[in-house]
Design an enzyme around this catalytic site. Sequence first.
Site, mmCIF file in Angstrom:
data_model
loop_
_atom_site.group_PDB
_atom_site.id
_atom_site.type_symbol
_atom_site.label_atom_id
_atom_site.label_comp_id
_atom_site.label_asym_id
_atom_site.label_seq_id
_atom_site.Cartn_x
_atom_site.Cartn_y
_atom_site.Cartn_z
ATOM 1 N N HIS A 166 0.820 -1.213 0.000
ATOM 2 C CA HIS A 166 0.000 0.000 0.000
ATOM 3 C C HIS A 166 0.852 1.261 0.000
ATOM 4 O O HIS A 166 2.049 1.240 0.282
ATOM 5 C CB HIS A 166 -0.949 0.004 1.201
ATOM 6 C CG HIS A 166 -0.268 0.089 2.541
ATOM 7 N ND1 HIS A 166 0.162 1.285 3.085
ATOM 8 C CD2 HIS A 166 0.042 -0.863 3.456
ATOM 9 C CE1 HIS A 166 0.710 1.070 4.263
ATOM 10 N NE2 HIS A 166 0.659 -0.231 4.518
ATOM 11 N N CYS A 182 2.967 -4.719 6.947
ATOM 12 C CA CYS A 182 2.617 -4.407 5.564
ATOM 13 C C CYS A 182 3.811 -3.770 4.841
ATOM 14 O O CYS A 182 4.746 -3.279 5.466
ATOM 15 C CB CYS A 182 1.425 -3.456 5.519
ATOM 16 S SG CYS A 182 -0.142 -4.228 6.008
#
Length: 207
Positions: A166, A182
Site C-alpha cells: 500500500h 505491511c
Amino acid sequence: MKFRSFVIAAALGLATALAGCTAGGPLKVFTSDYGTVRDAGYQLPRIPINQVPRQYHRQIVTYDTKEKPGTIIVDTGAKFLYFVMEGGKAMRYGIGVGREGFEWAGTARVAMKREWPTWTPPAAMIGRQPELAKWRGGMPPGLKNPLGARALYLFNKGGDTGYRLHGTPEWASIGKAMSSGCIRMMNQDVIDLYNRTEIGAKVIVKR
C-alpha cells in the site's frame, strides 16, 4: 590456461544459477515522477525526492529470475519491491517494511485492489494503540489515511493474510523497518504498481 579459464567461467555460471533472482544496475530512473498528482479528487503532494536515497527511487533494472512477468518479488532485507517485466527486466521500487517482531515471508496472491482504500486497524493493533479504537469501523480514504492512494490485498490458501502492499503519506519511512508488517510504498509508486498489477498476480516476500 584455457582449461583454467573454462573452469572459472563455469564456476561463475553456476554461482549465477544458484543465486536465483539477481538484479543489476539501473536502466532508467524515474526521479522526476514524484511531483504533485491529482487523483480521484485528491491532490497528492510533491515528495521531496532528493531527501530519499537514490536507490529507492523507482527505476527499471536488469533482473534475472525464473518467475514470469507480472510477478511481484519483495526483498524485505534490501527494502526493494520488484515487478517482473519482459526481457530480463524489472521495475524496482523502494519500500518500507515491518519492524522487528512484525517481519514475515511467504507466497501470496493479489486478491483485491482498491483505490483510496478505507483503513480498518486490526484488533491486535488497537490493543497496542487504544487511541486507534475510533477507527474500529474504518478510517475514511484521504491524504492522511495510512493505506495511502492504493492498496493491494494479499491472500494465500488460508485466506486473507492481513498484509497489504500500500501507499503511505510517510515517505520518509521508505528504506526503513517501521510498519506492522505491511509493505509501504510512496504514493506515486504504489499508483504505478497498481496500474501494472493484475488480480491474481503472484507475490513472493523474502527476508
